[in-house]
Enzyme design. Structure first.
Site, PDB file in Angstrom:
ATOM      1  N   LYS A   1     -13.014  -3.094   4.189  1.00  0.00           N
ATOM      2  CA  LYS A   1     -12.679  -2.119   3.138  1.00  0.00           C
ATOM      3  C   LYS A   1     -12.842  -0.694   3.647  1.00  0.00           C
ATOM      4  O   LYS A   1     -12.037   0.183   3.345  1.00  0.00           O
ATOM      5  CB  LYS A   1     -13.557  -2.317   1.901  1.00  0.00           C
TER       6      LYS A   1
ATOM      7  N   LYS B   1       2.510  -9.859  -0.016  1.00  0.00           N
ATOM      8  CA  LYS B   1       1.587 -10.136  -1.104  1.00  0.00           C
ATOM      9  C   LYS B   1       1.612  -8.975  -2.119  1.00  0.00           C
ATOM     10  O   LYS B   1       1.623  -7.813  -1.729  1.00  0.00           O
ATOM     11  CB  LYS B   1       0.181 -10.288  -0.495  1.00  0.00           C
TER      12      LYS B   1
ATOM     13  N   LYS C   1      -1.377  -3.282  -5.113  1.00  0.00           N
ATOM     14  CA  LYS C   1      -1.075  -1.895  -5.485  1.00  0.00           C
ATOM     15  C   LYS C   1      -0.964  -1.005  -4.250  1.00  0.00           C
ATOM     16  O   LYS C   1      -0.220  -0.038  -4.250  1.00  0.00           O
ATOM     17  CB  LYS C   1      -2.071  -1.358  -6.512  1.00  0.00           C
TER      18      LYS C   1
END
Ligand code: TRP
Length: 326
Positions: free
Chosen positions: A112, A193, A196
């Site tokens: 992340k 996939k 956003k």
């Protein structure tokens, strides 16, 4: 009834992938389990702390989507994380026994950070993300946690921390298990996939016109340049969406039409649009109705929060006692 708990971070809007992959599953579980579902607004701050201005709106919108997708406040407990302060207390107490290395080794931590490298995520709160998630789960002594495969490392550390706590202070927490259900992967309008961050998502908050436009302008098999060129449905992202939203018969029909050039791409898309609309129309109606009724929303979430708080407080009495805080 066994307890189920899951949460969704309130950052960004809910798209068809979240609907099919998570919310519809949560809806199915509410009949057979005692379910707690919450909006993780503190988690949204772990990476979005510089921009709290949209948070209130995202929490409201997520709440609306929960209910519009079919979560029934008479069957499950719907609440907001930051309204149950006990999660924060347990997070603090768990931090005493959590080795730093365990958190540093969670694969999502580095991933992340890399994905969101424009933000400064070298913070204590961001490192503690899975620990806060652990507190969210075990404070309800939940057995099952319906999540996507990407959350499995967080469930892993939750189990390890529950075990470590029990070893130190006595058996209080069951070890939670990820409940991984089989659901179709929802591709975005570009075939990757749905996400956003790829800018390829269809959102529950999109208007019918926006949804229609997004689906109509999708790419198809590049070999079908002209109407009478034959195509391969497997090369078309439109067909991948048919696999999620259309019946077997319709899938066979459009696939055949594509291979033989019996139908055009727009004909194929029209079937898809109709089927996606069939899923979204009741959601749009419910969204509309809920947006006009803030009182109802408030009463649902107040009631849910109160129930959740009571359950969390019961656990915290045991935890404080076990840790000498009496
Ligand atoms: N990390 C989860 C996600 O990104 C959200 C979440 C926070 C969660 N706390 C949780 C999920 C507890 C399940 C249980 O989707």
């Amino acid at each position: 009834m066994e307890r189920v708990l899951s949460g969704m971070q309130s950052s960004g809007r809910v798209h068809l992938g979240n609907l099919v992959g998570a919310l519809q599953n949560w809806v199915r579980l509410q009949d057979s389990y005692e379910c707690f579902y919450f909006i993780a607004d503190w988690h949204a701050l772990t990476s979005g702390y510089e921009h709290p201005e949209g948070l209130k709106e995202s929490v409201t919108d997520l709440l609306i989507n929960f209910i519009a997708a079919g979560l029934d406040p008479d069957k499950c407990t719907i609440f907001i994380q930051s309204k149950v302060l006990e999660h924060a207390e347990l997070h603090l107490l768990l931090s005493m026994i959590t080795p730093l290395g365990w958190l540093e080794r969670v694969p999502t931590y580095k991933e992340k950070q890399h994905e969101l490298r424009e933000r400064d995520l070298s913070t204590y709160g961001f490192l503690g993300y899975p620990l806060l998630q652990t507190a969210d789960i075990i404070i309800y002594r939940a057995k099952h946690v319906p999540v996507g495969i990407d959350q499995v490392p967080h469930l892993e550390i939750s189990r390890e921390i529950a075990r470590r706590f029990n070893n130190f202070y006595g058996d209080i927490f069951p070890e939670p298990e990820a409940l991984l259900t089989q659901f179709p992967k929802v591709p975005g309008v570009d075939g990757r996939k749905m996400s956003k961050s790829y800018n390829n998502a269809v959102y529950l908050s999109d208007s019918p016109q926006e949804v229609e436009h997004k689906l109509r302008t999708m790419a198809t098999d590049p070999a079908r340049v002209r109407r009478n060129d034959r195509g391969d449905p497997e090369l078309s992202p439109v067909f991948q969406l048919h696999k999620v939203f259309s019946s077997k018969e319709e899938q066979d029909e459009v696939a055949e039409g594509c291979r033989t050039a019996g139908i055009g791409c727009l004909d194929c898309k029209k079937v898809l649009i109709r089927n996606v609309f069939r899923v979204l129309e009741p959601i749009w109606d419910k969204r509309q109705q809920l947006s006009n009724d803030p009182e109802q929303l408030k009463s649902i979430v107040d009631k849910g929060t109160e129930k959740a708080r009571k359950a969390a407080q019961e656990t915290m009495v045991l935890v404080r006692r076990a840790m000498g805080l009496v």
